[in-house]
Design a protein around this motif. Structure first.
Motif, PDB file in Angstrom:
ATOM      1  N   GLU A  74      38.187  37.477  30.454  1.00  0.00           N
ATOM      2  CA  GLU A  74      38.381  38.609  31.353  1.00  0.00           C
ATOM      3  C   GLU A  74      37.030  38.990  31.959  1.00  0.00           C
ATOM      4  OE1 GLU A  74      41.475  41.764  30.199  1.00  0.00           O
ATOM      5  OE2 GLU A  74      40.515  41.173  28.306  1.00  0.00           O
ATOM      6  N   LEU A  76      35.500  41.989  33.852  1.00  0.00           N
ATOM      7  CA  LEU A  76      35.877  43.373  34.089  1.00  0.00           C
ATOM      8  C   LEU A  76      34.696  44.183  34.607  1.00  0.00           C
ATOM      9  CD1 LEU A  76      37.727  43.723  30.690  1.00  0.00           C
ATOM     10  CD2 LEU A  76      38.796  43.359  32.929  1.00  0.00           C
ATOM     11  N   ASP A  89      38.828  46.485  44.614  1.00  0.00           N
ATOM     12  CA  ASP A  89      39.622  45.357  44.111  1.00  0.00           C
ATOM     13  C   ASP A  89      39.737  44.219  45.117  1.00  0.00           C
ATOM     14  OD1 ASP A  89      40.370  46.140  41.478  1.00  0.00           O
ATOM     15  OD2 ASP A  89      41.818  47.549  42.318  1.00  0.00           O
ATOM     16  N   SER A  97      38.512  42.025  37.713  1.00  0.00           N
ATOM     17  CA  SER A  97      39.232  43.262  37.981  1.00  0.00           C
ATOM     18  C   SER A  97      38.346  44.461  37.665  1.00  0.00           C
ATOM     19  CB  SER A  97      40.535  43.322  37.189  1.00  0.00           C
ATOM     20  OG  SER A  97      40.279  43.297  35.808  1.00  0.00           O
ATOM     21  N   THR A  99      38.030  48.228  36.020  1.00  0.00           N
ATOM     22  CA  THR A  99      38.650  48.983  34.934  1.00  0.00           C
ATOM     23  C   THR A  99      37.745  50.129  34.506  1.00  0.00           C
ATOM     24  OG1 THR A  99      39.706  48.740  32.767  1.00  0.00           O
ATOM     25  CG2 THR A  99      37.679  47.511  33.131  1.00  0.00           C
TER      26      THR A  99
END
Length: 119
Positions: A74, A76, A89, A97, A99
């Motif tokens: 991931e 992030l 985004d 992504s 977050t």
């Protein structure tokens, strides 16, 4: 071993991005799991698709994107740090992504180690 990474520096102004990537790559080759890379402060710039390095230079954003696709890592980016730098985004790399900062706490809890790269 399950590993989380915190990267706090941008892709081309500090060695931290290269070192974090090379560490993650080596850990995966040794059979460890790199669960997530959390980008904070200028580190969020590592996950934008706006970088366009010269052909003979390394493409750090593409490296992270490939790691996400090939190994399920991931990528992030902290929402507060992203907003301060105009990152949304729609300009994130594939596999990246945005977050909240609470996700960093989750990464620290669910992994055996959390390594920090950058100041």
């Amino acid at each position: 071993m399950n590993i989380g990474i915190l990267l706090k520096e941008g892709p081309y102004n500090h060695q931290a991005a290269d070192t974090a990537y090379k560490f993650a790559e080596a850990a995966i080759k040794k059979g460890h799991t790199v669960d997530a890379v959390f980008l904070y402060n200028d580190g969020v710039i590592n996950a934008t698709n706006l970088t366009d390095p010269p052909q003979d230079d390394r493409n750090i954003a593409a490296r992270w994107s490939n790691m996400a696709k090939e190994h399920g890592v991931e990528i992030l980016a902290c929402i507060a740090a992203s907003k301060r730098r105009g990152i949304t985004d729609d300009i994130m790399i594939e596999g990246g992504s945005i977050t909240g900062l609470g996700t960093l706490t989750d990464i620290a809890i669910r992994n055996d180690r959390l390594l920090t790269f950058g100041d």
